[in-house]
Design a protein around this motif. Structure first.
Motif, PDB file in Angstrom:
ATOM      1  N   VAL A 116      42.979  32.401  30.168  1.00 30.95           N
ATOM      2  CA  VAL A 116      42.230  32.631  31.410  1.00 30.95           C
ATOM      3  C   VAL A 116      42.148  31.362  32.272  1.00 30.95           C
ATOM      4  O   VAL A 116      42.022  31.431  33.493  1.00 30.95           O
ATOM      5  N   PHE A 119      44.225  31.103  35.459  1.00 31.89           N
ATOM      6  CA  PHE A 119      43.880  31.831  36.685  1.00 31.89           C
ATOM      7  C   PHE A 119      43.401  30.844  37.762  1.00 31.89           C
ATOM      8  O   PHE A 119      43.627  31.070  38.945  1.00 31.89           O
ATOM      9  N   ILE A 122      46.071  29.074  40.144  1.00 27.48           N
ATOM     10  CA  ILE A 122      46.787  30.040  40.993  1.00 27.48           C
ATOM     11  C   ILE A 122      45.863  30.532  42.114  1.00 27.48           C
ATOM     12  O   ILE A 122      46.230  30.530  43.291  1.00 27.48           O
ATOM     13  N   LEU A 123      44.650  30.921  41.741  1.00 24.95           N
ATOM     14  CA  LEU A 123      43.717  31.447  42.752  1.00 24.95           C
ATOM     15  C   LEU A 123      43.236  30.339  43.693  1.00 24.95           C
ATOM     16  O   LEU A 123      43.108  30.556  44.897  1.00 24.95           O
ATOM     17  N   ALA A 126      45.887  29.722  46.275  1.00 22.59           N
ATOM     18  CA  ALA A 126      45.881  30.769  47.313  1.00 22.59           C
ATOM     19  C   ALA A 126      44.776  30.482  48.335  1.00 22.59           C
ATOM     20  O   ALA A 126      44.998  30.562  49.548  1.00 22.59           O
ATOM     21  N   THR A 147      36.424  37.079  51.320  1.00 27.50           N
ATOM     22  CA  THR A 147      37.389  37.221  50.211  1.00 27.50           C
ATOM     23  C   THR A 147      37.664  35.853  49.573  1.00 27.50           C
ATOM     24  O   THR A 147      37.715  35.728  48.350  1.00 27.50           O
ATOM     25  N   LEU A 151      37.239  34.691  45.730  1.00 27.90           N
ATOM     26  CA  LEU A 151      38.386  34.173  44.969  1.00 27.90           C
ATOM     27  C   LEU A 151      38.066  32.787  44.399  1.00 27.90           C
ATOM     28  O   LEU A 151      38.412  32.456  43.268  1.00 27.90           O
TER      29      LEU A 151
ATOM     30  N   ILE B  15      47.229  35.774  49.098  1.00 29.81           N
ATOM     31  CA  ILE B  15      46.170  36.359  48.254  1.00 29.81           C
ATOM     32  C   ILE B  15      46.760  37.389  47.284  1.00 29.81           C
ATOM     33  O   ILE B  15      46.489  37.355  46.078  1.00 29.81           O
ATOM     34  N   GLY B  18      48.892  35.735  44.556  1.00 30.29           N
ATOM     35  CA  GLY B  18      48.031  35.114  43.536  1.00 30.29           C
ATOM     36  C   GLY B  18      47.510  36.155  42.557  1.00 30.29           C
ATOM     37  O   GLY B  18      47.511  35.947  41.341  1.00 30.29           O
ATOM     38  N   ALA B  19      47.091  37.304  43.112  1.00 29.92           N
ATOM     39  CA  ALA B  19      46.566  38.378  42.258  1.00 29.92           C
ATOM     40  C   ALA B  19      47.664  38.906  41.336  1.00 29.92           C
ATOM     41  O   ALA B  19      47.413  39.174  40.151  1.00 29.92           O
ATOM     42  N   THR B  84      43.394  43.557  50.081  1.00 31.75           N
ATOM     43  CA  THR B  84      42.291  42.903  49.366  1.00 31.75           C
ATOM     44  C   THR B  84      41.856  43.757  48.175  1.00 31.75           C
ATOM     45  O   THR B  84      41.637  43.247  47.075  1.00 31.75           O
ATOM     46  N   TRP B  88      41.979  42.664  44.189  1.00 31.72           N
ATOM     47  CA  TRP B  88      40.855  42.635  43.239  1.00 31.72           C
ATOM     48  C   TRP B  88      41.144  43.481  42.003  1.00 31.72           C
ATOM     49  O   TRP B  88      40.795  43.096  40.888  1.00 31.72           O
ATOM     50  N   ILE B  91      43.410  41.424  39.833  1.00 34.67           N
ATOM     51  CA  ILE B  91      42.701  40.297  39.221  1.00 34.67           C
ATOM     52  C   ILE B  91      41.844  40.787  38.045  1.00 34.67           C
ATOM     53  O   ILE B  91      41.838  40.190  36.966  1.00 34.67           O
ATOM     54  N   GLY B  94      44.054  41.636  35.220  1.00 38.79           N
ATOM     55  CA  GLY B  94      44.530  40.374  34.634  1.00 38.79           C
ATOM     56  C   GLY B  94      43.475  39.766  33.716  1.00 38.79           C
ATOM     57  O   GLY B  94      43.774  39.315  32.604  1.00 38.79           O
ATOM     58  N   LEU B  95      42.223  39.793  34.184  1.00 42.74           N
ATOM     59  CA  LEU B  95      41.114  39.266  33.358  1.00 42.74           C
ATOM     60  C   LEU B  95      40.989  40.075  32.072  1.00 42.74           C
ATOM     61  O   LEU B  95      40.814  39.522  30.990  1.00 42.74           O
TER      62      LEU B  95
END
Lengths: 176, 108
Positions: A116, A119, A122-123, A126, A147, A151, B15, B18-19, B84, B88, B91, B94-95
């Motif tokens: 984890v 993450f 990368i985020l 962005a 947003t 993020l 964005i 990245g997701a 968006t 989400w 993401i 992914g989590l």
């Protein structure tokens, strides 16, 4: 008073990069949240956006430095396989797995942390890119800004999970 | 002096890419747990083991997607709500994919 190379790397990975990350996050979050046209003047927005760009890029770069140093320098020491009959103190993964009361630190803590944590860079990258792309126009882009705030929070939370477990793991079975 | 607003395409591309990148890390983590041979294939760097491939795949897909989406959305305005929302979802998935209690369900 001495510090081994391995201990020095863990200090850089967890303490130095971690502290910088925390500072950059705090500044970046405050900057993103407060970048509202009704709260700041036009020249104020120009000045804030410069700081925000620096803060978000610092956070992204530090996050990359943290995951790369953790994965490619420290993790191989953590997961190294001990020779038959060796003292497990120098082999943290096997030390943790050798006892039922510590095995979960590896199976849950380390397994979650090592994945984890990736993450965050990368985020954060962005977010930094979008801040740099929009510049002062970001103040008008309320939805995009919201947003980015979330993020940024997720990037911080994932780094937080990795950092917290890293600190505990380094207490229970330190890389030496 | 009045300036033209920048289109949202490049920002949305960053964005969404990245997701997708973090989603791929989640998928790789779960797949590596479900299949030992797949996990071994991801051991790109010996001392690091499968972690190098799981995260390496995430980074490669992230960058490739960013380049592709970036060129597709260059100079364009796209529907931000839908992108968006999908970001989400990816993401969160992914989590989930990197959460040990979840990927342990698939462990062989």
């Amino acid at each position: 008073m001495s510090v081994s190379l391995r201990e020095l790397w863990t200090v850089f990975h967890g303490l130095i990069f971690g502290s910088l990350f925390l500072l950059a996050f705090a500044g970046g979050l405050a900057g993103l949240y407060s970048l509202k046209p009704e709260w700041v003047t036009v020249s104020g927005i120009q000045e804030r956006i410069r700081r925000l760009m620096v803060g978000t890029w610092v956070m992204a770069i530090v996050a990359w430095a943290t995951v790369i140093s953790g994965t490619y320098f420290i993790y191989p020491w953590y997961r190294a396989k001990p020779p038959e009959g060796a003292d497990l103190t120098g082999f943290p993964r096997y030390l943790l797995l050798s006892k039922p009361e510590t095995a979960e630190w590896h199976k849950f803590g380390m397994e979650w942390k090592e994945h984890v944590g990736w993450f965050a860079p990368i985020l954060a990258t962005a977010v930094a890119y979008v801040v740099a792309y929009y510049g002062p126009q970001l103040a008008k882009e309320q939805k995009i800004r919201r947003t980015l705030v979330w993020l940024f929070v997720v990037a911080f939370a994932t780094a937080g999970v990795a950092g917290l477990f890293g600190a505990f793991l380094n207490k229970v079975a330190p890389v030496r | 002096m009045k300036t033209m607003d920048k289109p949202n395409g490049p920002a949305m591309a960053a964005i969404l890419a990245g997701a997708i990148g973090v989603f791929v890390i989640g998928v790789m983590t779960t797949l590596a747990e479900a299949s030992g041979s797949f996990g071994s294939m991801l051991a790109w760097v010996g001392p690091v083991g499968p972690l190098s491939g799981k995260t390496g795949m995430g980074v490669i897909v992230w960058l490739a997607t960013w380049i592709i989406l970036g060129s597709m959305y260059k100079g364009k305005n796209v529907e931000p709500g839908r992108i968006t929302q999908w970001s989400w979802i990816l993401i969160v998935l992914g989590l989930l994919g990197t959460f040990p209690k979840f990927f342990d369900l698939f462990a062989k």
